[in-house]
Design an enzyme around this catalytic site. Sequence first.
Site, short mmCIF file in Angstrom:
data_model
loop_
_atom_site.label_atom_id
_atom_site.label_comp_id
_atom_site.label_asym_id
_atom_site.label_seq_id
_atom_site.Cartn_x
_atom_site.Cartn_y
_atom_site.Cartn_z
N ASP A 161 -3.95 2.35 -5.13
CA ASP A 161 -2.62 2.34 -4.50
C ASP A 161 -2.36 1.11 -3.64
OD1 ASP A 161 -4.11 2.90 -2.18
OD2 ASP A 161 -2.50 4.13 -1.36
N GLU A 162 -3.14 0.04 -3.82
CA GLU A 162 -2.87 -1.16 -3.01
C GLU A 162 -3.17 -2.43 -3.78
OE1 GLU A 162 -5.60 -1.85 0.32
OE2 GLU A 162 -6.71 -0.09 -0.32
N ASP A 168 0.86 -1.20 0.00
CA ASP A 168 0.00 0.00 0.00
C ASP A 168 0.89 1.25 0.00
OD1 ASP A 168 -3.06 0.75 1.71
OD2 ASP A 168 -1.68 2.18 0.83
#
Length: 373
Positions: free
Chosen positions: A107-108, A9
Amino acid sequence: MVRFILHVDIDCFFAAVVLLDHPELKNKPLIIGPNPKKSNNRGVVLTCTYEARKFGIHSGMPVAKASRLCPNAVYERCDFDKIHEASKKFMEILQKYSSIFQKLGSDEAYLDITECVKNFQEAEKLAYKIKDEVKQMINITCSIGVSFTKMLAKIASDFNKPDGIKVFTYENFKDQLSPLPIKRIPGIGKKSKIYYNKKGIITIGDIISKSQEEIKNLFGKNGSWAWIIANGLSSDTVHDKNTFYQQKSISKERTFHIDVEDYGFIIEKLTGLNEKIHKSLNQRKINYKTISIKIRFKGYETYNRSKSFFTPKRNLNLALKNALELLEEFAYMNKPVRLIGLKFSNLSSEKEQIKKIQIQNIQKNRRTLRDFI
Ligand code: TTP
Ligand code: MG
């Protein structure tokens, strides 16, 4: 069979992307959101740097409150094009390390690295390697959780944020989890936390120390799920995951099962819709002059925004850039999104355009001839 799973993340993602263009703001309390002085105190914080978090500021907080907590904070808006570009590069790096990959948001992602490592030491080493490559290639930091279930890896990635790695092994995970507040378990939000706390369940350890039956009787299915996660028994795997001109428009929309506040996720969906529509437009050689987005918030409040070009276009990146610009004004409202849509109108076929130009040329020539007679 033992599995080795990573949850990766990015740290304060939108802020990290803004810092790439503004290195002078490094180490300052930076808030991504409208400046309350200019926005009449309206709008919310999309994210903020860890320096700003020290003041108690977090995603979703009204900027008016943020400015009271930290009067010296710096406010910047983000460029969604750049967010999309960074997200794409990040996902490309991760996929080099394992083909068993599952993207969660912008974003992960999860990576199953069972095939590449033999034990947790090797898994941790690989996590450091990935973190270093992300830093080197995109100049942003991420945090990684290493464990044997997806849920434990996700809880672990939050443990040493920012720029940290945490490993939950079979031996240590219960000791590590026990002191954490129950809201660290994915699926336990603000409301359920209050409910659990009222019944004396404050930490993850309070869940672990009870039987599944007891927890199920108290909190039903949600409790049972939390118990399975806390005891390292969740078994879900990491999935692999990604004549027209007579028609007035072509559009696609996505309704979300749950209301979404993460604009990174909304950008992803809009990008996907754009790709799907362009595939179809490219096959039929159809161009458009107008691009529109539609956004519906919780409670059916709906907005449309459009932009028109002077000449017909068919360009994936140009369309995305314009769609993201149209989206921007909504990102700073504190409203969960229900639906996002993308529409192309004022359509024309390439053949039709060529014909039109030929007719115009013939008419021009005729006029010129007439002028001569
Ligand atoms: P997160 O990963 O939840 O948060 P973050 O990356 O900013 O911070 P960290 O992971 O270090 O805790 O969300 C990723 C991005 O999604 C975030 O940078 C901004 C966006 N976002 C929203 O647009 N709205 C929201 O409510 C949240 C939580 C995030
Ligand atoms: Mg993040």
